[in-house]
Design an enzyme around this catalytic site. Structure first.
Site, short mmCIF file in Angstrom:
data_model
loop_
_atom_site.label_atom_id
_atom_site.label_comp_id
_atom_site.label_asym_id
_atom_site.label_seq_id
_atom_site.Cartn_x
_atom_site.Cartn_y
_atom_site.Cartn_z
CB THR A 1 77.95 -31.62 38.37
OG1 THR A 1 78.88 -32.74 37.81
CG2 THR A 1 78.25 -31.79 39.77
CG ASN B 1 81.50 -35.97 37.60
OD1 ASN B 1 81.86 -37.47 38.82
ND2 ASN B 1 82.43 -36.21 36.33
CG ASP C 1 83.85 -26.06 31.51
OD1 ASP C 1 83.12 -26.96 31.09
OD2 ASP C 1 84.24 -25.38 29.87
P1 IMP Z 1 84.34 -30.87 33.21
O1 IMP Z 1 84.36 -29.36 32.37
O2 IMP Z 1 85.45 -31.52 33.68
O3 IMP Z 1 83.61 -32.31 32.49
O4 IMP Z 1 86.00 -31.51 31.48
C1 IMP Z 1 85.75 -31.68 29.96
C2 IMP Z 1 86.84 -32.82 28.93
O5 IMP Z 1 88.26 -32.08 29.44
C3 IMP Z 1 86.49 -33.92 30.20
O6 IMP Z 1 85.76 -34.85 29.40
C4 IMP Z 1 87.69 -34.97 29.74
O7 IMP Z 1 88.49 -35.10 28.28
C5 IMP Z 1 88.82 -33.10 29.39
N1 IMP Z 1 89.36 -33.05 31.13
C6 IMP Z 1 89.38 -32.71 31.91
N2 IMP Z 1 90.30 -33.00 33.43
C7 IMP Z 1 90.88 -33.97 33.04
C8 IMP Z 1 92.03 -34.78 33.97
O8 IMP Z 1 91.61 -34.38 35.33
N3 IMP Z 1 91.95 -35.45 32.97
C9 IMP Z 1 91.93 -36.10 31.70
N4 IMP Z 1 90.97 -35.30 31.21
C10 IMP Z 1 90.83 -34.14 31.56
#
Ligand code: IMP
Length: 224
Positions: free
Chosen positions: A9, A11, A71
């Site tokens: 990532t 991030n 994810d």
């Molecule tokens: P990622 O895979 O961790 O980048 O998350 C995917 C999506 O899930 C994010 O863009 C949020 O919309 C949602 N999401 C994941 N974790 C959280 C959290 O801790 N709070 C709120 N939304 C979350």
């Protein structure tokens, strides 16, 4: 020599979090961006498991180094598990957090069963394919409107009953203790000794990993 694990990532928040958690172990966490742009993993899996594994193994194969990816997303059973793996792009490819949240609230107008769960899967893969998987889940309910200003994503509408607050009303420290990502990371670090042994064994069994240069002919390079 330190073991290197690549975090799949860019991030910065996630890189810092992983680095700080793993700083006391003999592991060096590097970001994919340290290696220059690589083609993006195709996240077309139907589950968080599949997508976490796709991201981790794609990066491991290309760089010839172990890689870790996570994810996550929100699952609401009353609306068929939406937004699920589409959490980040629920209201469209470049949708904002507010737009995604608004779409969910509209979909849930009049819905009585407002239970929801945040889920997170962490995958650690070696270049030849095998992987370890860790999962975390946090249960709550979806409010009818947003509350609070911290956090991101669906935090303002995710009400955590144990604290009688939404995730957007918690400090980052409070959220990390109970959140899906916090729990998955805690599971990972609770067996870090086993993880390190597993990595040693897998990497010793593999032929010296050769980076997969075939991927570099790909036109669709990404800096993300
Ligand atoms: P990622 O895979 O961790 O980048 O998350 C995917 C999506 O899930 C994010 O863009 C949020 O919309 C949602 N999401 C994941 N974790 C959280 C959290 O801790 N709070 C709120 N939304 C979350």
């Amino acid at each position: 020599m330190n073991k290197i694990i690549v975090l799949a990532t860019n991030n910065k928040h996630k890189i810092k979090e992983f680095q700080s958690i793993l700083s006391k172990f003999d592991i060096e966490i590097r970001s994919v961006s340290d290696f220059g742009p690589i083609p993006p993993a195709i996240e077309d899996g139907e589950t968080f498991d599949e997508n976490a594994y796709k991201k981790a193994s794609h990066t491991a194969r290309i760089l010839g180094l172990p890689a870790i990816a996570d994810d996550s997303g929100l699952v609401v059973p009353a609306v068929n598990g939406e937004p699920g793996v589409y959490s980040a792009r629920y209201a469209g490819e470049n949708a904002t957090d507010a737009e995604n949240t608004q779409k969910l609230l509209e979909k849930m107008k009049g819905v009585k069963d407002r239970r929801a769960s945040f889920k997170c899967v962490i995958s650690l893969a070696v270049p030849s394919g095998p992987a370890l998987t860790y999962e975390g889940q946090c249960d709550g309910v979806i409010l009818e409107g947003p509350r609070g200003t911290s956090g991101f994503g669906y935090d303002p509408v995710f009400f955590f009953e144990e604290y009688s607050k939404t995730f957007a009303e918690l400090s980052m420290e409070e959220k990390n203790i109970v959140s899906h990502r916090g729990k998955a990371l805690a599971e990972f670090t609770s067996e870090i000794d086993k993880v390190v042994k597993w990595l040693d064994q897998r990497l010793a069994e593999e032929k010296p990993p050769k980076p997969d240069h075939s991927q570099f002919s790909h036109n669709d390079w990404s800096k993300s």
